[in-house]
Design an enzyme around this catalytic site. Structure first.
Site, PDB file in Angstrom:
ATOM      1  N   GLN A 100       0.831  -1.198   0.000  1.00  0.00           N
ATOM      2  CA  GLN A 100       0.000   0.000   0.000  1.00  0.00           C
ATOM      3  C   GLN A 100       0.868   1.251   0.000  1.00  0.00           C
ATOM      4  OE1 GLN A 100      -2.148  -1.430   3.676  1.00  0.00           O
ATOM      5  NE2 GLN A 100      -3.935  -0.894   2.476  1.00  0.00           N
ATOM      6  N   HIS A 118      -1.249   1.539  -4.481  1.00  0.00           N
ATOM      7  CA  HIS A 118      -1.490   2.986  -4.489  1.00  0.00           C
ATOM      8  C   HIS A 118      -0.486   3.738  -5.358  1.00  0.00           C
ATOM      9  CE1 HIS A 118      -3.665   2.195  -0.462  1.00  0.00           C
ATOM     10  NE2 HIS A 118      -4.551   2.359  -1.409  1.00  0.00           N
ATOM     11  N   CYS A 147       3.354  17.994 -22.479  1.00  0.00           N
ATOM     12  CA  CYS A 147       3.515  17.696 -23.900  1.00  0.00           C
ATOM     13  C   CYS A 147       3.405  19.011 -24.673  1.00  0.00           C
ATOM     14  CB  CYS A 147       2.439  16.713 -24.353  1.00  0.00           C
ATOM     15  SG  CYS A 147       2.411  16.434 -26.149  1.00  0.00           S
ATOM     16  N   ASN A 210       2.974  -6.886  13.299  1.00  0.00           N
ATOM     17  CA  ASN A 210       2.734  -5.465  13.581  1.00  0.00           C
ATOM     18  C   ASN A 210       3.037  -5.214  15.057  1.00  0.00           C
ATOM     19  OD1 ASN A 210       1.699  -3.080  12.114  1.00  0.00           O
ATOM     20  ND2 ASN A 210       0.193  -2.988  13.747  1.00  0.00           N
ATOM     21  N   GLU A 212       1.622  -3.147  17.063  1.00  0.00           N
ATOM     22  CA  GLU A 212       0.396  -2.966  17.841  1.00  0.00           C
ATOM     23  C   GLU A 212      -0.684  -3.922  17.352  1.00  0.00           C
ATOM     24  OE1 GLU A 212       1.509   0.317  16.415  1.00  0.00           O
ATOM     25  OE2 GLU A 212       2.846   0.383  18.146  1.00  0.00           O
TER      26      GLU A 212
HETATM   27 ZN   LIG Z   1       0.361  15.212 -26.391  1.00  0.00          ZN
END
Ligand SMILES: [Zn+2]
Length: 238
Positions: A100, A118, A147, A210, A212
């Site tokens: 993630q 992500h 561009c 982990n 926690e």
């Molecule tokens: Zn373009």
């Protein structure tokens, strides 16, 4: 419990590892909040990390990401990132790594084929669907690059608030979860979609790593409280 999990690792034909923010935090990756310093303190990250914000003020959002890239590039992959990459090199095709995190630390550690749910903050993509004129390597330098034929702009290849996860990457992650013998869920509280869903559809055993407690502990086959940088090298050594 570590010995039991080590035995599962050795026996598994296909392991899925799902990593979240805790993995990066151990390397000292600055959070959104940490990035709100200096001139950025006046902006709310939730108002910068959206398509709407980028279209309204492309240079402001581009510059904020450039600043975050500068902060993240100073951070190094930790022993957990390196252990995952080393395992994948020793056992080609046996480990699917889903993350993630957008900081690219798994990729820098050498992990192949990372499924970055992500995105990756160090990559760019076109804001609008590219036309034949849009060549990222020939984009005019700027903030953001663009561009020169059609004006399309490059943007960071991360999932912004309000955006869908990349369909093909999510599908590959779901397939891997359904086919695995063992899933290690590392450094994520389990609350945030899609971590919880992937863990709950895992075909094999689920192990939580982990420091926690997490929302997934109840349904896991094992819970290893601790840091990824300490536990992963132990679990993944041959
Ligand atoms: Zn373009």
């Amino acid at each position: 419990m570590n010995e039991q999990v080590r035995a599962w690792v050795r026996a598994a034909r296909h392991i899925v590892v799902l990593t979240g923010a805790g993995m990066s935090a151990e390397s000292g990756v600055p959070t959104f909040r940490d990035a709100q310093t200096g001139l950025w303190a006046q902006f709310d990250p939730q108002q910068l990390a959206t398509e709407e914000a980028f279209r309204a003020n492309p240079s402001r959002v581009w510059d904020w990401y450039a600043f975050r890239r500068e902060m993240i590039i100073k951070v190094e992959p930790n022993a957990g990132h390196r252990a995952l990459a080393a395992f994948a090199r020793r056992h080609p095709g046996r480990l699917t790594l889903i993350t993630q995190n957008v900081d690219g630390l798994h990729q820098r550690a050498g992990s192949p084929g990372v499924l970055a749910l992500h995105g990756n903050i160090f990559e760019d993509k076109w804001l609008d669907t590219p036309k034949s004129c849009c060549n990222a390597h020939a984009a005019v330098a700027g903030s953001p690059p663009y561009c020169d034929r059609c004006g399309n702009m490059l943007r960071p290849n991360v999932v912004w608030f309000g955006e869908m996860l990349p369909v093909e990457i999510l599908a590959a992650a779901e397939d891997a979860a359904r086919a695995c013998d063992l899933m290690l869920v590392v450094g994520t509280s389990g609350v945030v979609y899609p971590a919880a869903g992937l863990a709950r559809t895992a075909a094999g055993k689920v192990v939580i790593i982990n420091p926690e407690p997490t929302d997934l502990d109840d349904t896991a086959d094992a819970v290893l409280p601790g840091k990824a940088a300490e536990l992963l090298p132990q679990l993944l050594e041959d």
